[in-house]
Design a protein around this motif. Structure first.
Motif: not given
Ligand SMILES: [Fe+2]
Length: 257
Positions: A120-146
């Protein structure tokens, strides 16, 4: 590496999209129920497949060739496919970088799988295509890294983003999921398109109703109309491909040609 779907999946998705059960397809295609059941069970028969492809508006030649189809697109440097576990299957996330700027598309199924494969270090953004569980399961963990997270609805509302030399344009790909967003990326050797589950090499994400199946065709066709001819597709499941290869080899090609 293999395709996400085989010919039985393609037939089942077309039947589901058109709201046809085996009986209805038998009547429409003029072949016995048993022949359709044999096909759905994995026994390929050219004559039966031809009849049902006509009834389902599928490309019969592409369907017959699907077992031998594996696109080999020229994926430019800076693009990385990240395979993540999704039960017994695999779901993709895609990392795209240039000049030290990296962006990530989708976050997999598990809560922390993505962080084992993407820093996550230096990652400019995480962009989501759609909110099915197999695409957003790690979203909050990535967000928690800032890391900045951009949802499919935020992306559509904003339309365009710049991350260093990478120019990203969001387009509506509703159908398989509503809402769903696809992302064109310019700034590398070839144009890229991240379609989520709207299209796979040789198949597409399933749609639950006839209405959403038709919507999926309309939104994908509109997106492809603005793509470069050499545009490389980075789908949510299976290998990368190109629009040109899918126009030739995807059994659903009549829906987006
Ligand atoms: Fe999906």
């Amino acid at each position: 590496m293999s395709l996400e779907d085989d010919f039985t999946d393609v037939i089942a998705k077309a039947m589901r999209g058109l709201g046809m059960d085996v009986q209805a397809l038998s009547t429409e295609a003029g072949i016995p129920v048993g022949e359709i059941e044999a096909l759905l069970g994995g026994k390929m028969s050219g004559a039966a497949a031809g009849a049902i492809c006509a009834a389902l508006s599928l490309d019969a030649d592409a369907l017959a060739a699907l077992p031998r189809y594996l696109p080999q697109p020229p994926v430019p440097p800076g693009v990385r496919r990240i395979e993540l576990p999704f039960g017994k299957w695999i779901v993709n996330a895609w990392e795209v970088g240039r000049g030290g700027v990296r962006i990530l598309f989708d976050a997999g199924c598990g809560e922390r799988d993505i962080l084992e494969k993407v820093s996550p270090h230096g990652l400019a953004a995480l962009l989501i295509t759609h909110a099915h569980p197999d695409h957003i399961g790690g979203r909050d963990a990535v967000a928690a890294q800032g890391v900045r997270v951009i949802s499919e609805t935020e992306a559509l509302a904003a339309g365009r983003f710049s991350f260093g030399a990478l120019e990203v344009k969001a387009v509506d790909l509703s159908g398989h999921c509503i809402p769903a967003t696809g992302y064109f990326i310019n700034g590398l050797e070839s144009q890229l398109f991240v379609p989520g589950d709207a299209i796979f090499a040789g198949s597409m994400g399933g749609c639950k109703t006839r209405e959403t199946y038709e919507l999926a065709a309309r939104t994908l066709r509109a997106a492809f109309a603005e793509a470069h001819p050499d545009c490389v597709l980075l789908p949510g499941h299976g290998p990368a491909t190109t629009i040109a290869e899918e126009l030739a080899s995807n059994p659903f090609n009549r829906r987006f040609a």
